[in-house]
Design a protein around this motif. Structure first.
Motif, PDB file in Angstrom:
ATOM      1  N   GLU A  80       0.972  -1.324  -0.038  1.00  0.00           N
ATOM      2  CA  GLU A  80      -0.183   0.112   0.086  1.00  0.00           C
ATOM      3  C   GLU A  80       1.025   1.224  -0.088  1.00  0.00           C
ATOM      4  O   GLU A  80       1.922   1.242   0.551  1.00  0.00           O
ATOM      5  CB  GLU A  80      -0.899  -0.141   1.040  1.00  0.00           C
ATOM      6  CG  GLU A  80      -0.438   0.176   2.683  1.00  0.00           C
ATOM      7  CD  GLU A  80      -1.357   0.325   3.688  1.00  0.00           C
ATOM      8  OE1 GLU A  80      -1.300   1.237   4.302  1.00  0.00           O
ATOM      9  OE2 GLU A  80      -2.095  -0.802   3.756  1.00  0.00           O
ATOM     10  N   GLN A  81       0.300   2.242  -0.595  1.00  0.00           N
ATOM     11  CA  GLN A  81       1.101   3.603  -0.763  1.00  0.00           C
ATOM     12  C   GLN A  81       1.163   4.276   0.609  1.00  0.00           C
ATOM     13  O   GLN A  81       0.017   4.189   1.348  1.00  0.00           O
ATOM     14  CB  GLN A  81       0.327   4.539  -1.716  1.00  0.00           C
ATOM     15  CG  GLN A  81       1.170   5.613  -2.194  1.00  0.00           C
ATOM     16  CD  GLN A  81       0.895   6.570  -3.291  1.00  0.00           C
ATOM     17  OE1 GLN A  81       0.557   7.670  -3.132  1.00  0.00           O
ATOM     18  NE2 GLN A  81       0.262   5.878  -4.454  1.00  0.00           N
ATOM     19  N   LEU A  82       2.571   4.596   0.954  1.00  0.00           N
ATOM     20  CA  LEU A  82       2.689   5.201   2.378  1.00  0.00           C
ATOM     21  C   LEU A  82       2.563   6.779   2.209  1.00  0.00           C
ATOM     22  O   LEU A  82       1.506   7.228   2.687  1.00  0.00           O
ATOM     23  CB  LEU A  82       4.042   5.092   2.849  1.00  0.00           C
ATOM     24  CG  LEU A  82       4.547   5.494   4.095  1.00  0.00           C
ATOM     25  CD1 LEU A  82       3.636   5.050   5.283  1.00  0.00           C
ATOM     26  CD2 LEU A  82       6.106   5.256   4.276  1.00  0.00           C
ATOM     27  N   ARG A  83       3.387   7.418   1.406  1.00  0.00           N
ATOM     28  CA  ARG A  83       3.316   8.879   1.114  1.00  0.00           C
ATOM     29  C   ARG A  83       4.373   9.054   0.358  1.00  0.00           C
ATOM     30  O   ARG A  83       5.130   8.471   0.027  1.00  0.00           O
ATOM     31  CB  ARG A  83       3.479   9.505   2.655  1.00  0.00           C
ATOM     32  CG  ARG A  83       4.646   9.411   3.477  1.00  0.00           C
ATOM     33  CD  ARG A  83       5.269  10.412   4.321  1.00  0.00           C
ATOM     34  NE  ARG A  83       5.361  11.817   3.877  1.00  0.00           N
ATOM     35  CZ  ARG A  83       5.762  12.846   4.417  1.00  0.00           C
ATOM     36  NH1 ARG A  83       6.018  12.709   5.732  1.00  0.00           N
ATOM     37  NH2 ARG A  83       6.293  13.974   3.949  1.00  0.00           N
ATOM     38  N   VAL A  97      11.700  13.111  -6.413  1.00  0.00           N
ATOM     39  CA  VAL A  97      10.552  12.885  -5.419  1.00  0.00           C
ATOM     40  C   VAL A  97      10.057  11.408  -5.576  1.00  0.00           C
ATOM     41  O   VAL A  97      10.125  10.546  -6.562  1.00  0.00           O
ATOM     42  CB  VAL A  97       9.164  13.663  -6.183  1.00  0.00           C
ATOM     43  CG1 VAL A  97       7.898  13.390  -5.301  1.00  0.00           C
ATOM     44  CG2 VAL A  97       9.353  15.050  -5.975  1.00  0.00           C
ATOM     45  N   SER A  98      10.160  10.910  -4.398  1.00  0.00           N
ATOM     46  CA  SER A  98       9.775   9.315  -4.239  1.00  0.00           C
ATOM     47  C   SER A  98       8.293   9.281  -3.673  1.00  0.00           C
ATOM     48  O   SER A  98       7.821   9.589  -2.549  1.00  0.00           O
ATOM     49  CB  SER A  98      10.804   8.946  -3.066  1.00  0.00           C
ATOM     50  OG  SER A  98      10.639   7.491  -2.932  1.00  0.00           O
ATOM     51  N   VAL A  99       7.721   8.370  -4.131  1.00  0.00           N
ATOM     52  CA  VAL A  99       6.493   7.584  -3.842  1.00  0.00           C
ATOM     53  C   VAL A  99       7.024   6.340  -3.034  1.00  0.00           C
ATOM     54  O   VAL A  99       7.203   5.470  -3.569  1.00  0.00           O
ATOM     55  CB  VAL A  99       5.386   7.263  -4.796  1.00  0.00           C
ATOM     56  CG1 VAL A  99       4.325   6.830  -4.345  1.00  0.00           C
ATOM     57  CG2 VAL A  99       5.497   8.577  -5.549  1.00  0.00           C
ATOM     58  N   ALA A 100       6.430   6.473  -1.689  1.00  0.00           N
ATOM     59  CA  ALA A 100       6.904   5.219  -0.801  1.00  0.00           C
ATOM     60  C   ALA A 100       5.811   4.212  -0.548  1.00  0.00           C
ATOM     61  O   ALA A 100       4.652   4.606  -0.407  1.00  0.00           O
ATOM     62  CB  ALA A 100       7.742   5.949   0.672  1.00  0.00           C
ATOM     63  N   TYR A 101       6.112   3.076  -0.520  1.00  0.00           N
ATOM     64  CA  TYR A 101       5.023   1.804  -0.200  1.00  0.00           C
ATOM     65  C   TYR A 101       5.604   1.099   0.907  1.00  0.00           C
ATOM     66  O   TYR A 101       6.778   1.131   1.202  1.00  0.00           O
ATOM     67  CB  TYR A 101       5.326   1.060  -1.472  1.00  0.00           C
ATOM     68  CG  TYR A 101       4.434   1.451  -2.483  1.00  0.00           C
ATOM     69  CD1 TYR A 101       3.112   1.564  -2.898  1.00  0.00           C
ATOM     70  CD2 TYR A 101       5.245   2.614  -3.590  1.00  0.00           C
ATOM     71  CE1 TYR A 101       2.452   2.003  -4.084  1.00  0.00           C
ATOM     72  CE2 TYR A 101       4.604   3.141  -4.631  1.00  0.00           C
ATOM     73  CZ  TYR A 101       3.308   2.796  -4.877  1.00  0.00           C
ATOM     74  OH  TYR A 101       2.557   3.320  -5.905  1.00  0.00           O
ATOM     75  N   ALA A 102       4.633   0.825   1.695  1.00  0.00           N
ATOM     76  CA  ALA A 102       4.875  -0.006   2.961  1.00  0.00           C
ATOM     77  C   ALA A 102       4.318  -1.556   2.398  1.00  0.00           C
ATOM     78  O   ALA A 102       3.311  -1.467   1.685  1.00  0.00           O
ATOM     79  CB  ALA A 102       3.892   0.308   4.064  1.00  0.00           C
ATOM     80  N   LEU A 139      11.282   4.449   6.647  1.00  0.00           N
ATOM     81  CA  LEU A 139      11.166   2.926   7.238  1.00  0.00           C
ATOM     82  C   LEU A 139      10.569   3.393   8.505  1.00  0.00           C
ATOM     83  O   LEU A 139       9.269   2.751   8.930  1.00  0.00           O
ATOM     84  CB  LEU A 139      12.272   2.480   7.732  1.00  0.00           C
ATOM     85  CG  LEU A 139      12.462   0.878   8.207  1.00  0.00           C
ATOM     86  CD1 LEU A 139      11.807   0.127   6.909  1.00  0.00           C
ATOM     87  CD2 LEU A 139      13.796   0.451   8.177  1.00  0.00           C
ATOM     88  N   ALA A 140      10.774   4.563   9.519  1.00  0.00           N
ATOM     89  CA  ALA A 140       9.983   4.802  10.724  1.00  0.00           C
ATOM     90  C   ALA A 140       8.408   5.179  10.470  1.00  0.00           C
ATOM     91  O   ALA A 140       7.681   4.677  11.279  1.00  0.00           O
ATOM     92  CB  ALA A 140      10.560   5.962  11.432  1.00  0.00           C
ATOM     93  N   ASP A 141       8.379   5.859   9.523  1.00  0.00           N
ATOM     94  CA  ASP A 141       6.763   6.332   8.970  1.00  0.00           C
ATOM     95  C   ASP A 141       6.054   4.918   8.662  1.00  0.00           C
ATOM     96  O   ASP A 141       4.844   4.827   8.933  1.00  0.00           O
ATOM     97  CB  ASP A 141       6.944   7.184   7.901  1.00  0.00           C
ATOM     98  CG  ASP A 141       7.143   8.472   8.295  1.00  0.00           C
ATOM     99  OD1 ASP A 141       7.607   8.829   9.479  1.00  0.00           O
ATOM    100  OD2 ASP A 141       7.572   9.215   7.343  1.00  0.00           O
ATOM    101  N   ALA A 142       6.793   4.108   7.967  1.00  0.00           N
ATOM    102  CA  ALA A 142       5.934   2.952   7.582  1.00  0.00           C
ATOM    103  C   ALA A 142       5.756   1.763   8.799  1.00  0.00           C
ATOM    104  O   ALA A 142       4.653   1.338   8.815  1.00  0.00           O
ATOM    105  CB  ALA A 142       6.849   2.172   6.579  1.00  0.00           C
ATOM    106  N   ARG A 143       6.587   1.829   9.784  1.00  0.00           N
ATOM    107  CA  ARG A 143       6.559   1.068  11.081  1.00  0.00           C
ATOM    108  C   ARG A 143       5.444   1.680  11.703  1.00  0.00           C
ATOM    109  O   ARG A 143       4.435   0.749  12.375  1.00  0.00           O
ATOM    110  CB  ARG A 143       7.853   0.929  11.740  1.00  0.00           C
ATOM    111  CG  ARG A 143       7.477   0.655  13.132  1.00  0.00           C
ATOM    112  CD  ARG A 143       7.359  -0.708  13.304  1.00  0.00           C
ATOM    113  NE  ARG A 143       7.217  -1.287  14.708  1.00  0.00           N
ATOM    114  CZ  ARG A 143       8.339  -1.523  15.442  1.00  0.00           C
ATOM    115  NH1 ARG A 143       9.506  -1.238  15.180  1.00  0.00           N
ATOM    116  NH2 ARG A 143       7.941  -2.058  16.895  1.00  0.00           N
TER     117      ARG A 143
END
Length: 263
Positions: A80-83, A97-102, A139-143
């Motif tokens: 799922e997309q994180l931010r 610009v990075s689209v991050a996923y968890a 990684l902290a945001d995803a956790r």
């Protein structure tokens, strides 16, 4: 479009980064690569890379995961997309610009390095040390996202194999939250939530010791928990030390237990 100048603005790149978690050996582990190219050659980083002109960010995320870690057959992957991370100086090469996923994996296979990744490994989340770019923040945001979603969704079953015991499900919560849960209370809440889990008829598994085999369950069709299973009410953080009880006490202390990867 007539009159539109696509060169009027400075170009920038779009990348994807994946924070992929699993539970192995009773610990929360994260999938990391060793970067094989500059910048940050030899440093640990999240799998990821540049979005190609003809693909979506979601497609790029799965492609990069396969290229850099060899995990191409991940049918159990919850993604799922994180931010979006867009600080101007987050990449020394250019504006990126990075689209991050968890992502969550249940019985995680062993990764292997590929593409621009020299190697790939599952590593315990605690004590990872510095990561390339702003990947520690991602990684902290995803956790935190995963921990919060475990409170009000059935996401915990995504960490489990297709058939699991309630003890294995409880271990997921304890591992992600870093808290010890009361076993009878947890079992009661899980079984009282419609659609959270479904029993597997006639199936059981020995879980160690001399007790009877534990019943097996599978994920139900529910997506939300009503009421939520709140962290604050579920248990207490494990102690940092396990002091011995006073000599006069009769009780004992029980320890609680890129391919140019972007961004």
């Amino acid at each position: 479009m007539e009159g539109y100048d696509k060169h009027a603005f400075e170009p920038f790149a779009v990348t994807v980064d994946l924070a992929v978690f699993t539970v192995r050996a009773g610990a929360l582990q994260v999938l990391l690569i060793e970067r094989g190219q500059e910048p940050y050659a030899g440093c640990r980083a999240l799998p990821g890379g540049f979005v190609l002109p003809k693909e979506s960010a979601g497609t790029a995320a799965r492609r990069e995961l396969a290229e850099e870690t060899g995990l191409s057959d991940v049918s159990g992957l919850h993604l799922e997309q994180l931010r979006t991370y867009s600080e101007p100086d987050r990449d020394p090469r250019m504006r990126v610009v990075s689209v991050a996923y968890a992502a969550l994996l249940p019985d995680a296979p062993e990764p292997r390095g590929g593409g621009d990744a020299a190697s790939a490994h599952w590593l315990p989340y605690d004590g990872l040390g510095p990561l390339a770019f702003d990947h520690e923040r991602i990684l902290a945001d995803a956790r935190e996202r995963i921990g919060a979603k475990l409170e009000y969704t059935c996401l915990a079953t995504a960490f489990c194999p297709p058939e699991f015991t309630l003890g294995e499900l409880q271990q997921v919560y304890e591992t992600v939250w870093g808290a010890v849960l009361d076993r009878p209370n947890f079992r009661r809440k899980v079984l009282a939530t419609p659609g959270f889990v479904e029993p597997v008829p006639g199936a059981a598994r020995l879980t160690g010791g001399r007790g009877k085999p534990a019943a097996l369950y599978r994920a139900g069709d529910a997506t939300a928990l009503h009421p939520p299973l709140l962290r604050a009410a579920a248990g207490s953080p494990p102690p940092t030390t396990s002091p011995s009880p006073p000599a006069s006490s009769s009780s004992s202390s029980t320890p609680t237990s890129s391919k140019g990867s972007s961004s």
